[in-house]
Write a protein that holds these residues in place. Structure first.
Motif, mmCIF file in Angstrom:
data_model
loop_
_atom_site.group_PDB
_atom_site.id
_atom_site.type_symbol
_atom_site.label_atom_id
_atom_site.label_comp_id
_atom_site.label_asym_id
_atom_site.label_seq_id
_atom_site.Cartn_x
_atom_site.Cartn_y
_atom_site.Cartn_z
ATOM 1 N N LEU A 191 -15.751 -0.575 2.371
ATOM 2 C CA LEU A 191 -14.691 -0.613 2.335
ATOM 3 C C LEU A 191 -13.578 0.375 1.369
ATOM 4 O O LEU A 191 -12.744 1.002 2.019
ATOM 5 N N MET A 192 -14.762 0.972 0.524
ATOM 6 C CA MET A 192 -14.439 2.335 -0.149
ATOM 7 C C MET A 192 -14.707 3.545 0.091
ATOM 8 O O MET A 192 -13.783 4.063 0.620
ATOM 9 N N LYS A 198 -13.919 3.631 3.839
ATOM 10 C CA LYS A 198 -12.875 3.583 5.201
ATOM 11 C C LYS A 198 -11.367 3.792 3.910
ATOM 12 O O LYS A 198 -11.009 4.561 4.738
ATOM 13 N N SER A 199 -11.883 3.507 2.962
ATOM 14 C CA SER A 199 -10.632 4.416 2.182
ATOM 15 C C SER A 199 -10.440 5.437 1.886
ATOM 16 O O SER A 199 -8.866 5.859 0.983
ATOM 17 N N ALA A 200 -11.141 6.116 1.753
ATOM 18 C CA ALA A 200 -11.798 7.755 1.099
ATOM 19 C C ALA A 200 -10.521 8.847 2.077
ATOM 20 O O ALA A 200 -11.535 8.708 2.896
ATOM 21 N N PRO A 201 -10.375 10.010 2.018
ATOM 22 C CA PRO A 201 -10.304 10.589 2.522
ATOM 23 C C PRO A 201 -10.985 11.754 2.851
ATOM 24 O O PRO A 201 -11.741 11.395 1.268
ATOM 25 N N TRP A 209 -11.549 14.204 -0.014
ATOM 26 C CA TRP A 209 -12.472 14.302 -0.763
ATOM 27 C C TRP A 209 -13.966 14.031 -0.847
ATOM 28 O O TRP A 209 -14.545 14.098 -1.491
ATOM 29 N N MET A 262 -2.761 8.638 3.277
ATOM 30 C CA MET A 262 -4.075 8.937 3.602
ATOM 31 C C MET A 262 -3.757 10.109 4.404
ATOM 32 O O MET A 262 -4.191 11.297 4.162
ATOM 33 N N LEU A 315 -6.116 18.810 -5.033
ATOM 34 C CA LEU A 315 -7.095 18.534 -4.496
ATOM 35 C C LEU A 315 -7.820 20.050 -3.551
ATOM 36 O O LEU A 315 -8.627 20.509 -3.966
ATOM 37 N N LEU A 361 -7.558 6.558 -3.991
ATOM 38 C CA LEU A 361 -7.912 5.445 -3.134
ATOM 39 C C LEU A 361 -8.354 4.354 -3.411
ATOM 40 O O LEU A 361 -7.915 3.038 -3.137
ATOM 41 N N VAL A 416 -5.250 3.027 -1.966
ATOM 42 C CA VAL A 416 -5.658 2.708 -0.544
ATOM 43 C C VAL A 416 -6.233 1.429 -0.568
ATOM 44 O O VAL A 416 -6.038 0.174 0.165
#
Lengths: 325, 277
Positions: free
Chosen positions: A140-141, A143-146, A149, B207, B230, B253, B256
């Motif tokens: 989940l983490m 998936k939510s991180a670009p 990044w 995102m 960033l 994050l 999101v």
């Protein structure tokens, strides 16, 4: 019968591909990018007559549809135009860049597919356990991180703090092209591949896990247990067989995200692939290259979808029989 | 057995949603009304590591990273909101039209969806953003125009299923008008799926906005935005300024994750089967 369906699918995809390129063509043609200005530069000393001549030579004053048609005809002759940024033929730029990107994407695609599948199956079997919970949270983490990044974080940890891997590029700096070995390239590939793998893995894991949980709870598994099959037999005979093909199909259908993730990862690691070329082309108003990249990326996505559709038809007896009848 | 205690699953989930929403709203309004001097340039404190005074440290121009993140996230939320609204209205109209009229309209809508999904999403975003002249306008238009296909499919699917249900057919036989049927039977059914789809659009929009901005096709450099921060941090990462990349990304994050959480939890609550578990 099946060949006819595949043929039909191919024709449909080809038409869609032409429409998609037309869409991209219109978007680029309508953009404030002036091909003339990006070609001769903003402070050129060309006379207005000479400019007019170039405009007419390129056919820039013709309607969009005619221009698109000419472009399409040229494509069919293998001529994609000349890139303004790289001063080379678009086709050679794309081939060179794509050869770098395809290695990156292929490695990440295979790694995320295999690892994701294995992790997903284990999670599904040990549903609710501590391992399952941690993996789910991690997915989940991620998936939510670009993606970019994630790449930056890997850079910070593995390249800067630990110094295990190089900061970027595809080859060591200041080394002659003839001296670069395969190992140099692989060494520079590690971090981008890890980034792209991690960015793509969560979908496979979560999907596989979900399917495995559904299958484990089904009646035929209960029956198999009653027959006396042990856990290993159940997994091999029922779970893997039922999950593997949809998971592979899903993996093929995710080419669009793979391409986007690749573009972001390449920009973080300054990897000289198609992703960095895309940003360079778009930033400098290189319309021919941008158009070429749009076409190639669309082709890439369509190939994935086509394979997914065909696999779906072959593997699912319900669809297969419906088509045959 | 009925759970009569106050602290049941429904209360817990509702509380979770309220907390998540409060955080997001707080960030949104704080960023909206923040005084620009709070993240102004102070060359005397450039590149400070995180401390009590500067929670996330400072950047190369001495700007407070925490305040910049708040403002940036707030900007992202505004764009996300605009994009979700536009995309969801497009999806609602196209989804319903395609399910109700069928035939040619249905094929046309499906063609549009296929077209939009034919290019990698990121490439499409870049192309549209370039066409609209980059900058704030470019990225907003791009994000708003590319997020409707999945929601269109959801709405179409829901309406298609409803159209042939017994109670809809029955009420048509009893002479109810299309409007009445739409209002009393269709809307209450489609609305939850639609609203959840709308909330789940948000994280994608945010995102993608950050990604496009990071690549240089979105919000301008002088504007505080997570993507800009960033992209800037890339110049300082090699010298060990890890905080410039870590915290802004974590903020994004978190936002999101919270949107996802709200969407998924609402899905559970509004589904009568799992709502009262």
């Amino acid at each position: 019968m099946r060949t006819r369906n595949i043929l039909y699918e191919l024709i449909r995809m080809l038409l869609l591909l032409i429409l998609v390129s037309f869409l991209a063509f219109v978007l680029i043609a309508k953009s404030p990018i002036d091909p003339l200005v990006s070609y001769i530069g903003t402070n050129s000393t060309l006379s207005p007559e000479a400019k007019q001549e170039i405009v007419e030579h390129w056919g820039l004053n013709e309607p969009v549809f005619t221009r698109f048609f000419k472009w399409l005809v040229n494509i069919l002759h293998g001529d994609m135009g000349t890139s303004i940024t790289y001063k080379k033929a678009v086709s050679s730029v794309i081939i060179e860049r794509f050869s770098y990107s395809i290695v990156l994407m292929l490695l990440a695609w295979i790694l995320s597919g295999i690892l994701g599948f294995v992790i997903g199956v284990i999670c599904g079997i040990k549903q609710g356990g501590i391992y399952d919970r941690i993996t789910k949270l991690f997915c989940l983490m991620v998936k939510s991180a670009p993606t970019f990044w994630l790449g930056l974080m890997f850079l910070v940890i593995f390249a800067v703090s630990l110094g295990w891997f190089p900061i970027g590029m595809a080859v060591p700096m200041g080394k002659l092209k003839s001296e670069v070995t395969v190992w140099d390239r692989l060494y520079h590939l590690v971090l981008p591949v890890i980034t792209l793998t991690v960015a793509n893995i969560s979908e496979v894991v979560l999907y596989t896990r979900q399917r495995v949980v559904e299958i484990i709870g089904s009646d035929y598994i209960l029956y198999a247990r009653a027959r006396g099959e042990n856990q290993g037999q159940i997994i091999r005979r029922h779970v893997l067989r039922n999950v593997m093909l949809p998971a592979i199909t899903l993996q093929f259908a995710s080419f669009s995200e793979l391409f986007g993730g690749m573009a972001l990862a390449e920009n973080v690691f300054a990897y000289p692939g198609i992703g960095t070329a895309t940003t360079a082309a778009a930033l400098s108003g290189d319309a021919p290259l941008l158009m070429g990249i749009a076409l190639i990326s669309a082709l890439f996505v369509f190939t994935g979808n086509l394979i997914a559709n065909i696999l779906y038809g072959i593997c699912d007896p319900r669809i297969r029989e419906k088509e045959e009848s | 057995m009925r759970n009569t205690s106050l602290w049941n699953r429904r209360t817990r989930l509702t509380l979770l949603i309220v907390l998540a929403a409060t955080y997001l709203l707080a960030v949104f309004f704080w960023g909206l009304f923040i005084d620009p001097s709070e993240y102004g340039v102070h060359y005397e404190n450039k590149l400070l590591a995180p401390s009590g005074q500067h929670l996330f440290g400072t950047d190369a121009m001495g700007r407070d990273m925490f305040k910049r993140c708040i403002k940036g996230l707030s900007n992202s939320l505004v764009i996300g909101l605009l994009a979700s609204l536009v995309s969801s209205v497009v999806a609602l109209i196209m989804g319903i039209a395609s399910a109700v009229f069928g035939g040619f309209v249905d094929r046309f809508v499906n063609l549009c969806v296929d077209l939009c999904m034919g290019l990698p999403h990121l490439v499409l975003l870049i192309l549209i953003s370039c066409m609209a002249g980059r900058g704030t306008v470019g990225v907003t238009v791009a994000v708003a125009l590319t997020h409707w296909p999945s929601l269109t499919r959801i709405v179409r699917q829901e309406v298609l299923q409803l159209r042939n249900t017994q109670y809809v057919l029955a009420s048509r036989k009893m002479g109810k008008s299309y409007l009445t049927i739409a209002l009393t039977h269709m809307v209450p059914h489609v609305l939850p799926a639609y609203l959840i789809g709308l909330i789940l659009l948000f994280p994608h929009a945010i995102m993608h906005e950050a990604s496009v901005t990071f690549l240089g096709f979105g919000l301008p450099k002088e504007m505080p935005a997570i993507g800009v921060i960033l992209a800037e941090s890339m110049n300082h990462i090699t010298t060990g300024k890890w905080w410039m990349a870590l915290f802004p990304g974590l903020m994004l994050l978190l936002a999101v994750v919270l949107f996802d959480l709200i969407g998924e939890t609402l899905k559970k609550l509004w589904n009568p089967n799992s709502g009262n578990e």
